[in-house]
Each structure stands twice: as structure tokens, then as C-alpha cells.
Design an enzyme around this catalytic site. Sequence first.
Site, PDB file in Angstrom:
ATOM      1  N   GLU A 268       0.801  -1.217   0.000  1.00 53.11           N
ATOM      2  CA  GLU A 268       0.000   0.000   0.000  1.00 53.11           C
ATOM      3  C   GLU A 268       0.834   1.268   0.000  1.00 53.11           C
ATOM      4  OE1 GLU A 268      -0.075  -1.433   4.365  1.00 53.11           O
ATOM      5  OE2 GLU A 268      -0.001  -2.271   2.378  1.00 53.11           O
TER       6      GLU A 268
ATOM      7  N   ASN B 192       7.079 -14.329   3.227  1.00 52.50           N
ATOM      8  CA  ASN B 192       5.956 -14.467   4.159  1.00 52.50           C
ATOM      9  C   ASN B 192       4.963 -15.523   3.709  1.00 52.50           C
ATOM     10  OD1 ASN B 192       6.908 -12.539   5.930  1.00 52.50           O
ATOM     11  ND2 ASN B 192       5.743 -10.860   5.006  1.00 52.50           N
TER      12      ASN B 192
ATOM     13  N   ASN C 208       2.771  -4.458   9.862  1.00 55.90           N
ATOM     14  CA  ASN C 208       2.740  -3.852   8.528  1.00 55.90           C
ATOM     15  C   ASN C 208       2.912  -2.335   8.599  1.00 55.90           C
ATOM     16  OD1 ASN C 208       2.137  -3.919   5.608  1.00 55.90           O
ATOM     17  ND2 ASN C 208       0.279  -2.844   6.215  1.00 55.90           N
TER      18      ASN C 208
ATOM     19  N   ASP D 191      11.614  22.115 -29.811  1.00 53.55           N
ATOM     20  CA  ASP D 191      10.904  23.335 -29.405  1.00 53.55           C
ATOM     21  C   ASP D 191      10.025  23.903 -30.509  1.00 53.55           C
ATOM     22  OD1 ASP D 191      12.820  24.211 -31.143  1.00 53.55           O
ATOM     23  OD2 ASP D 191      13.611  25.808 -29.875  1.00 53.55           O
TER      24      ASP D 191
ATOM     25  N   ASP E 253       8.232  19.573 -34.090  1.00 55.13           N
ATOM     26  CA  ASP E 253       8.670  18.607 -33.084  1.00 55.13           C
ATOM     27  C   ASP E 253       7.524  18.061 -32.236  1.00 55.13           C
ATOM     28  OD1 ASP E 253      11.409  18.931 -33.751  1.00 55.13           O
ATOM     29  OD2 ASP E 253      11.472  20.777 -32.580  1.00 55.13           O
TER      30      ASP E 253
ATOM     31  N   ASP F 154      16.606  17.774 -31.715  1.00 56.97           N
ATOM     32  CA  ASP F 154      16.770  18.563 -32.917  1.00 56.97           C
ATOM     33  C   ASP F 154      18.151  19.212 -32.885  1.00 56.97           C
ATOM     34  OD1 ASP F 154      16.437  20.424 -30.944  1.00 56.97           O
ATOM     35  OD2 ASP F 154      14.963  21.639 -32.003  1.00 56.97           O
TER      36      ASP F 154
ATOM     37  N   ASP G 286       6.011  -0.330   7.060  1.00 54.98           N
ATOM     38  CA  ASP G 286       5.770   0.714   6.071  1.00 54.98           C
ATOM     39  C   ASP G 286       6.416   2.032   6.495  1.00 54.98           C
ATOM     40  OD1 ASP G 286       4.392  -0.890   4.346  1.00 54.98           O
ATOM     41  OD2 ASP G 286       2.400  -0.283   5.023  1.00 54.98           O
TER      42      ASP G 286
END
Length: 883
Positions: free
Chosen positions: A310, A683, A708, A615, A619, A352, A712
Site C-alpha cells: 500500500e 511471508n 505492517n 521546441d 517537433d 533537434d 511501512d
Amino acid sequence: MNLFRSFSSAASPAKNKFAPQHENEQHLLANCIAPLAAMAAGLGVRYQGLTAQEAEQRLDRFGPNELTRSQRLNVIMDLGHRLKSPLVIQLLVIALVSALIGEAKSSVIVGAMIALSVGLSFILDRRSGNAVETLGKRVQSRTFVLRDGDEAEIKMSEVVPGDIVLLQAGSIVPADLRLIAAKDFFVSESALTGESMPVEKTSLAPAVAPPTVLELPNACFLGSSVISGTARGVVVNTGARTVFGAIAERLADTREETSFDIGVRSFTWLMIRFMLVLVCAVFFIVGMTKGNWLEALLFGLSVAVGLTPEMLPMIVTVNLAKGALTMAGKKVIVKRLPSIQNFGAIDILCTDKTGTLTQDKVVLERHVDIVGHTSEEVLNYAFLNSYFQTGLRNLIDRAVIEFANLEVDANCRLVDELPFDFQRRRMSVVVEYEGDHVLICKGAVEEIYSCCSHYQINEEIYPLIDLLRADLFEEVDKLNAEGFRVLGIAYREFSAEKSVFTVEDESRLVLLGYIAFFDPPKVSATEALEILPKAGVTVKVLTGDNGLITRTVCRNVGLTVRHMISGAELAALDQPQFSRAVQECNVFVKLTPTQKEQIVRELRRCGHVVGFMGDGINDAPALKAADVGISVDSAVDVAKEAADIVLLEKSLLILEEGIMEGRRVFANIIKYIRMGSSSNFGNMFSVVGASYLLPFLPMLPVQILANNLLYDFSQTGIPADTVDEEQIAQPLKWNIDNIKRFMVWIGPISSLFDYATFALMWFVFDCSQYLVPGTSPAQQEQWARLFQTGWFVESLLTQTLIVHIIRTRRIPFFQSSASLPMTITTLAVMAIGAWLPYSPFADDLGLVALPPAYWTWIAAFLVGYGVLAHGVKTWFFHRYGGN
């Protein structure tokens, strides 16, 4: 009176051999090669221009002269789009199910994770987008047109087909138009075609249709600008119907997935499949062995929460945001956060030429006589020609004056002038110089040569005969081959009595020499082109300019031209040949915008991660097609909109820094993914085995949740972690197969020590007493709690320790140390894990105090685990490589 009657014979109808892909291009071409009278009648144009009423009607019919732009999602749609991520959906399902079965803690915590990760990503993306919008805001340009017979200044958005537009130096061409009158008219089309030099435009229509509409000599296009001269033109196409607009319209389509998007999606679905299989297995094992299906469901759901990465959205977003902030300090605006990682994955950078490898300006580079020796006399004559001409000085004249920087003698004055025109392709001034009137002519070499009867070497003058032409043009050919634009300089002396001159006097001239102009290379480009290949990035040049100039520029900046191919040659290839050419060639010249896009797409199809820097309007399609589109703040708006990253300075060095920053971001993201996947895989063996072998749950749901959360939290320091230099020496790409292999080899190591802990708690610390006949339920619960606490602590400590093992390929702690934030978070989590069994929260978490001897065993386990994990890790990277 019909303005066009006098021009109607200027061009006769020509058979159109060109079939444009877009009907609007065909419409423009037809109007530019047709007789002016026919074109005027077709567009309803009169000498006085349109009336206000006609203009209003046409504005309603054709719409504003504006380009199609990608619509930015509103807040609700943006959040909805982010919530559609498979990983977010997985977390939402877990949170919902947790709430339905009464696991409020799990539901709240998972919901908070979703809100934090999605919310942070949303806020940072919107802020970045707002910054770019602010950067791109410009006061809307205005233009002059004829309305009701008078000149009127209007907004460019109000220009309609049939308008007569008045153009002069500095004007922006407001639409695609056909010229009906022009004088000394030069236009810059570099943003559209990539050509660095100004283009001559005339009102005369071509006798034969050119290969592309961009080569029409009597057409000007939206997106170009006037360098010098004046002109009038009739608007043919506006808005999305222009050449520029057709490109912009394509940019409004949904953007393709980049390598980053694909990599995140692949890993997400891998973890979803893995989680579903394991949760189902655990649910049935616990249900069948313990006989309590509700308990099995609660435990399975807790395992699902524990196995779900998560923190991935948050880790990814924070890493990318940190990279964006770092780049902001280097004057770079990141429009799309994932493009930071894509920077690191780039193995091919397409760029370019104009403004990136060169300085995008005209510089006088050589002034030589006809045999190639530097000649001050040639420079002096060229200076006088540019200094005394009374028309608007173009880039060439300014370059000559700036280079020479001479002071004109007070006795030297202008006598007469023969202005430039497109038929003669030359211009002359007559000056009083040392008692004589000297006509000094400057222009295209071929035209100058045709007017000369003699040539000069040093102080000697010789007759010019055709047999000597090849020898005399040898120096011109040499300069052209080196990429210079060459002009001839010639002169003729007249007596002081002659004061009126005509074009006929441009004859019997003495050919003096040549001046050569160049768009000089950038010093930073040379340095960057030395660094990028060492970093594993291949540079390919994609330009609309010609091959001679491009080859010279590449040589001057140190880029070896292995293979060069033109757009026309590419167009003649079939698909296999095209694919091979795109990969083998590193310089592409005379390309159309579509061909630039096709090259980028083909490189991506072949497995490369492609960055494109440009630019100009030409392009824009390639910018959008690339994994990373890079533009600059001085670029046209459509290019900035198509880009992922906007630079405040057009420099390859900044790109090199961005690539390195992207690799650091990616390396830190991969750390979390490797740790999470290998830990989850390990696990799996531990949870499945323990669920089957033990008479009680190996860990309570609340313990899994706490474990957990703490794990985390220990990962939150990853975005601020340092990265070893060898890890970012080469492009870093997603490799799901490599992640799977890493998971398979490293994961079981943690499971091995989990089972060692099971044995420790069961046999050494007598948790086997749980099965002794006569043991009361309270005693059984105490033994179970001791076992669960032992595994809780060991699992948390080993998972947190593995962060330091996996974060580097070197020997951890000795050859490579984590950053201070990461060190603090991991040490804090390990300390909290060791403290919890003795804390006031122990009862709430189902934990009990551990015997002192346990810590000696765990210390040994941690040392053994670290040594074994490092050994297997080293062997793995030696055998399989990878990021």
C-alpha cells in the site's frame, strides 16, 4: 478595381503532382498555384479586404483562429482517473471488506494510505501543471488586416479565411496564407521545419507544385515569423485547418503509456495475483485446520493487508515529487511526475539540431578570397555593403556588421543603391571610396558569378573564363561541404561623374571572394555529448535541416556521424528496412514532422526508452510520442503542451543532470519494490506453513496490522536515500522478470529465519507446552501469545534489516551507508518493535514480554540473515544483472 488582375498572368495553372495527406494542405496548395484572380474569386477577396460583416460571418462559419488543445481534467475527473489505478482499487476493496466485517482499524488505515498517496500525487501534479500554465501564458498576439479598405489591428484569433494580412519585420504569421505582394521578404520557419536560416518568400507562384506545401515559395504558415521586408497575403486556412493546426489537433488525443506506466501496472498486477492466491490459500488452510471460518476470514484479510504494497503509490509519488523539486532548483518544470523516472530509463535521446547543438543564430565565420585565404579586403567590402544598404537589415547584414565592427571613414558616403530582389538574388550599394564610385555587390554565388568578367587574387586581376569555373568554385564547394551558407562579394569601379546606377551596371564585376555564415555549436553540447554515451544514452539527431550543415554541426560538437539518412530516403523504405535504418542511423536530416514521430515510435517499438527534445511545431508529434518529451520555455506553445518537461534553458547538460536524477528516483522506487516483493514471497511460505502446522494463529490480525504499519513507516526514508554511483551508471528500466527472480531467491531467506524462529519459540522457549494435555485455555493463550510475540519481533526486525541489505550492491554499513533519514526511520522502527512487548500497548496488541535469552538468539539470527542475504544478493546480481 481588382487587385489581382495585374497579377493574373504571374502563374499559369500547373498540374498538381503532389497529393497531400490532409485535405487542408491540398486546399492550400491549390490556392497557391492557381492564378491570383481565380484564387481571389474562390475566397471572395477584394482590394479593400473583407467588410466587418463578412468577417463576422466567416468567424461564425470557420470558428476562431485557435488551435486544438488537450483538455485538462477537472478536479473530480482527475481524482477519478487516479482512483482507477489497479493498486488503488485493490486497496479500496480491502478497506471496504475490512469495514464490512468489523475490522475498522484496517479499514481506516488502508483508507488513510489511499488518501495520502492519491492526494499527494494529485496536489503535486496540479501544482506542476499550474506552474507550466503560468509559464506559458502570453498576451495574445495581434495582427494587421485590411477591413473595409482600412488597416485594422485585430486579435490573431479573429483572423478569418479571405482576410488580407499586412506583414512586416517582427510580425507573426497569423495563419496559412498566400502572398500577393512581397518586398525583401524573409521569413523564419525554424519552428516549423527546423531550418535555421531565413527563407526567401515571393508573390510569384511556382510553375510546378513542390514536393510538400512547406516548400511553396509564395506561402507563409502559421507559426513562422517575419525577419525582414514587407508583404501582403490572403488567408487560406485558419486554426486547426493550418499545417500547424493539423499537428496540434493530433496532440489532443490520449497520451500513450510510457515505460514507467507499463512497469507500475505490471508490478501492480503481479502483486494482486500473488495476494489473491496467498489469501485464498491461507483462508482455506486456517478454516479447515482451526474450524473457525470467521477467524479464518479475519486472518486472511489481515494477511491481504500485510501483503499489499500500500505504500507503493506514496513511495512512487514522494520519490517523483522529490525529483521534481530537485529539478526545479535547476530551472526545470516537470509537467508529469512519472517523466522524472522515465528520464532515468532513457537509453536513446533524440534531439533537434537548432538551438540544442547550435546557438540558433547566424554568425559570420569566414571571409576568404577565391582560393580560400582569409581576406580583410573581402570583409571590408562586405561590411560596406551591409552598412550602407538602406532597407531593413536582415540577420546576414547584422552578422557582418557585428563581426567586422569597423568605423566608416567620414569621406565615405552612399551614392546609390540597387535593392535586393528574388529574381536577381543579390543587392548592391554604390559608395564613394577613395575618389571613385565603387559598386559593391553581395548575393548568391551563382548570381554573382554570372555578373563577373574578372576575378582578383591578392592585388592581381585576371580574366574570368568558363574553363576556370570549377577551380574558382572549389572553395565554395569546400565551404558548402563544411555546412556554411556562402555569399559572393564582387565589385566594380566607376568614375566619380556617374551618379545614377541601374541593374545593368551589375555587370563586368570583379569577383573578390566569399563570406560564409554558420550557426555556431554550443559549448555545453560538446560536454554533454561526452557524458551521455558514458551514461549509456545514445544520441540521435532528428532535424529538418540539410545534411551538409548537420554533418558539420555534429562534427563540431564531437558527435560522430555513423550513418546519416534523409527523410526522402526513409520514405522509400519498407517496414523492415525502416526499422533497421532507424536503429542503425544516428543522424536524420530533411525530416517532416510525421517522420520524426515515426522514428520515435519505431524506436519505442524496438524496446528502447526514448526521450525527445524539441521546441518547434514540427517537433510536437514526436514530443508526444516519446517516453519523455522535453521542450523549453521559449518554444512554441504547442511544443510545450506536448512536452512532459519544460526547461528554462535549452541545454543537453541539463538533460544529463535530469537523467541522473531520474535514475536516482527509479533506483529508490525499485528498492521498495524489491523489498516488498521478496518480503511478501518469503511471508507466503511462513504464513502458509505456520497456519497449517500450528494449533493457533501464527500472528493475530492486529499484530499483522501493527507489523505492517511499522514496516511501512521504515520505508518512508527511501525517497531521501542515497544511491551508489554504479547503480545509475547505465539506464534503469523496468524488468518484471528480474523482480520475480529476485523475489524467488531472496524471499525464502526470510522464510528460512522465520522457521528458525518458529523452532526457537517452540522447542527452546517451550511454546510446545500448548499441546501438553491438561494445559488450561489461559495457559494455552499465554504460550500462543509468546510464540506470536517472538515471530512478530523477528519478522519486523528482519524485514527492516533487509532494507539496508537490498538498498546497495556493496557491503552494507561498510562500503555503502544509507542516508540519515532512512537510517533514523529504520533504527526507530526496530527500537519500537523491541519495545512494544514491554510497553503499555502490549495487551492491546496481544504481545507479552520476551525472555532475555531471546535477544541473544535474535541477534545471531540478524547477523546470519544479513550475511546470507548479502551473499545471495551478490550472487544474484552477478548472474542475472538488472537494475
